[in-house]
Design a protein around this motif. Sequence first.
Motif, mmCIF file in Angstrom:
data_model
loop_
_atom_site.group_PDB
_atom_site.id
_atom_site.type_symbol
_atom_site.label_atom_id
_atom_site.label_comp_id
_atom_site.label_asym_id
_atom_site.label_seq_id
_atom_site.Cartn_x
_atom_site.Cartn_y
_atom_site.Cartn_z
ATOM 1 N N MET A 151 45.518 -14.261 -15.324
ATOM 2 C CA MET A 151 45.638 -15.443 -14.470
ATOM 3 C C MET A 151 44.957 -15.150 -13.143
ATOM 4 S SD MET A 151 49.057 -17.402 -13.098
ATOM 5 C CE MET A 151 49.566 -17.813 -14.768
ATOM 6 N N GLY A 152 43.982 -15.932 -12.770
ATOM 7 C CA GLY A 152 43.257 -15.713 -11.531
ATOM 8 C C GLY A 152 44.061 -16.106 -10.326
ATOM 9 N N ALA A 153 43.647 -15.573 -9.171
ATOM 10 C CA ALA A 153 44.385 -15.860 -7.936
ATOM 11 C C ALA A 153 44.389 -17.342 -7.622
ATOM 12 C CB ALA A 153 43.775 -15.060 -6.775
ATOM 13 N N GLU A 154 43.300 -18.037 -7.991
ATOM 14 C CA GLU A 154 43.213 -19.443 -7.652
ATOM 15 C C GLU A 154 44.193 -20.298 -8.451
ATOM 16 O OE1 GLU A 154 41.013 -17.671 -9.215
ATOM 17 O OE2 GLU A 154 40.592 -18.641 -11.122
ATOM 18 N N SER A 155 44.738 -19.777 -9.562
ATOM 19 C CA SER A 155 45.621 -20.585 -10.399
ATOM 20 C C SER A 155 47.063 -20.105 -10.346
ATOM 21 C CB SER A 155 45.124 -20.555 -11.852
ATOM 22 O OG SER A 155 45.149 -19.224 -12.345
ATOM 23 N N ARG A 156 47.362 -19.220 -9.396
ATOM 24 C CA ARG A 156 48.722 -18.721 -9.304
ATOM 25 C C ARG A 156 49.698 -19.830 -8.966
ATOM 26 N NH1 ARG A 156 48.987 -13.405 -5.683
ATOM 27 N NH2 ARG A 156 48.201 -14.895 -4.163
ATOM 28 N N TYR A 157 50.916 -19.685 -9.509
ATOM 29 C CA TYR A 157 51.948 -20.682 -9.255
ATOM 30 C C TYR A 157 52.368 -20.673 -7.797
ATOM 31 C CZ TYR A 157 56.342 -23.225 -9.754
ATOM 32 O OH TYR A 157 57.357 -24.129 -9.628
ATOM 33 N N ALA A 158 52.387 -19.485 -7.192
ATOM 34 C CA ALA A 158 52.817 -19.358 -5.800
ATOM 35 C C ALA A 158 51.877 -18.435 -5.052
ATOM 36 C CB ALA A 158 54.240 -18.799 -5.745
ATOM 37 N N ASP A 159 51.798 -18.635 -3.734
ATOM 38 C CA ASP A 159 51.005 -17.742 -2.888
ATOM 39 C C ASP A 159 51.772 -16.464 -2.586
ATOM 40 O OD1 ASP A 159 48.891 -19.604 -2.635
ATOM 41 O OD2 ASP A 159 49.996 -20.669 -1.082
ATOM 42 N N TRP A 160 53.087 -16.591 -2.489
ATOM 43 C CA TRP A 160 53.949 -15.442 -2.189
ATOM 44 C C TRP A 160 55.378 -15.828 -2.514
ATOM 45 C CZ3 TRP A 160 57.514 -15.367 2.118
ATOM 46 C CH2 TRP A 160 57.487 -16.530 2.899
ATOM 47 N N ILE A 161 56.298 -14.865 -2.430
ATOM 48 C CA ILE A 161 57.695 -15.121 -2.774
ATOM 49 C C ILE A 161 58.589 -14.673 -1.623
ATOM 50 C CG2 ILE A 161 59.596 -14.480 -4.316
ATOM 51 C CD1 ILE A 161 57.479 -14.279 -6.557
ATOM 52 N N ALA A 162 59.485 -15.557 -1.216
ATOM 53 C CA ALA A 162 60.455 -15.279 -0.155
ATOM 54 C C ALA A 162 61.789 -14.914 -0.795
ATOM 55 C CB ALA A 162 60.619 -16.508 0.742
ATOM 56 N N VAL A 163 62.456 -13.886 -0.240
ATOM 57 C CA VAL A 163 63.714 -13.410 -0.811
ATOM 58 C C VAL A 163 64.736 -13.183 0.292
ATOM 59 C CG1 VAL A 163 64.856 -11.533 -2.057
ATOM 60 C CG2 VAL A 163 62.617 -12.341 -2.807
ATOM 61 N N ASP A 164 65.921 -13.732 0.088
ATOM 62 C CA ASP A 164 67.070 -13.483 0.965
ATOM 63 C C ASP A 164 68.105 -12.766 0.103
ATOM 64 O OD1 ASP A 164 69.094 -13.488 2.822
ATOM 65 O OD2 ASP A 164 69.476 -15.641 2.724
ATOM 66 N N TRP A 165 68.322 -11.473 0.382
ATOM 67 C CA TRP A 165 69.148 -10.642 -0.487
ATOM 68 C C TRP A 165 70.364 -10.151 0.286
ATOM 69 C CZ3 TRP A 165 65.989 -7.766 -4.621
ATOM 70 C CH2 TRP A 165 66.806 -7.425 -5.708
ATOM 71 N N GLY A 166 71.497 -10.785 0.054
ATOM 72 C CA GLY A 166 72.717 -10.436 0.748
ATOM 73 C C GLY A 166 73.587 -9.483 -0.051
ATOM 74 N N ILE B 48 62.384 -13.865 -10.604
ATOM 75 C CA ILE B 48 61.061 -14.381 -10.228
ATOM 76 C C ILE B 48 60.024 -14.211 -11.325
ATOM 77 C CG2 ILE B 48 61.602 -13.851 -7.821
ATOM 78 C CD1 ILE B 48 59.492 -11.592 -7.999
ATOM 79 N N GLY B 49 60.398 -13.610 -12.462
ATOM 80 C CA GLY B 49 59.442 -13.373 -13.538
ATOM 81 C C GLY B 49 58.588 -14.577 -13.901
ATOM 82 N N PRO B 50 59.173 -15.780 -14.034
ATOM 83 C CA PRO B 50 58.368 -16.949 -14.416
ATOM 84 C C PRO B 50 57.302 -17.325 -13.393
ATOM 85 C CG PRO B 50 60.698 -17.351 -14.827
ATOM 86 C CD PRO B 50 60.615 -16.079 -14.039
ATOM 87 N N TRP B 51 57.406 -16.819 -12.175
ATOM 88 C CA TRP B 51 56.444 -17.161 -11.123
ATOM 89 C C TRP B 51 55.281 -16.179 -11.040
ATOM 90 C CZ3 TRP B 51 60.914 -17.399 -7.015
ATOM 91 C CH2 TRP B 51 61.792 -18.452 -7.354
ATOM 92 N N LEU B 52 55.333 -15.105 -11.810
ATOM 93 C CA LEU B 52 54.337 -14.048 -11.713
ATOM 94 C C LEU B 52 53.228 -14.237 -12.735
ATOM 95 C CD1 LEU B 52 56.666 -10.924 -11.338
ATOM 96 C CD2 LEU B 52 55.563 -12.230 -9.513
ATOM 97 N N GLY B 53 52.010 -13.888 -12.311
ATOM 98 C CA GLY B 53 50.883 -13.814 -13.227
ATOM 99 C C GLY B 53 50.498 -12.364 -13.431
ATOM 100 N N GLN B 54 49.198 -12.092 -13.494
ATOM 101 C CA GLN B 54 48.721 -10.723 -13.649
ATOM 102 C C GLN B 54 48.384 -10.085 -12.305
ATOM 103 O OE1 GLN B 54 48.808 -9.133 -16.610
ATOM 104 N NE2 GLN B 54 49.765 -11.051 -17.301
#
Length: 303
Positions: free
Chosen positions: A1-16, A56-62
């Motif tokens: 999956m190329g960078a141009e077709s990624r589902y997200a640009d980045w992932i934000a995490v709040d881990w309490g 977050i697995g479903p949001w990751l490409g290669q």
Amino acid sequence: MGAESRYADWIAVDWGTSHLRAWAMRQDKPVAESASEKGMGTLERSGFEPALLDLIGPWLGQDRMTVVACGMVGSRQGWTEAAYGAVPANPMPGRMTRAETHDKRLAVHILPGLKQDNPADVMRGEETQIAGYLASAPRFDGVICLPGTHTKWAQISAGEVISFRTFMTGELFALLSTQSVLRHTVGNGWDETAFAEAVSDAIARPEATAARLFSLRAEGLLHGLGPAAARARLSGALIGAELAASRPYWLGQDIVIIGATGLASRYQEALAQQGLAPRTIDATEATLAGLTTAWRTLEEAVT
């Protein structure tokens, strides 16, 4: 999956301590959200990466994905310890701690907390919310209250956290209402009048808090104090005692409250009784704004 077709640009995490929340982000906008109960307190160090991947697995490409995380994930018992910054300090310093990962698709950056040597105090996660608010109000000079299990009061000036104090008010409420003798008296519901009166009484005489708490049980036995009124009075007594102790922070100050709607409204009501007009900011919005500020810092560092 190329960078141009990624589902997200980045992932934000709040881990309490008890919960984990993640957002798939397109620039500063969340496009998906997921949560679990795999908080720091439930995990061994080896369990953090699998817990994150489950979410977050479903949001990751290669391609490698940047993950920016705040909260207890950076504590001594967390994934990787992120050293505290000492106040006075910018709540969003440039440095972050990179967590070691086995999955090469992850680039996990953990934000540091803040510490205060005298009186001794620490925060993790709240500094990100403070940074999120200051991103939209960089000239704010006053006090930010962050209600929660451990409520924080932070003095802000010139874009820095000058000092802060933590109160275990939320944890005390949970313990007293579920594990003390008051569990037989405190129930569901709410009584606005009872809350306001309890706040006023506690601010006037905070030294009587312990006696005032037992009176809730006695009034339930002798005078039929209802569970809703008892709950409101317990909350009011604890918040009022906190306000009495934190008076040097809020007296005469411009105040912003960052928190979940229900609890933030209690603090807003209590402070309004003292003639103040605090503004409220949603905690999730502030967290995402702070994490976005951190992500942009990372982006600027590599461009």
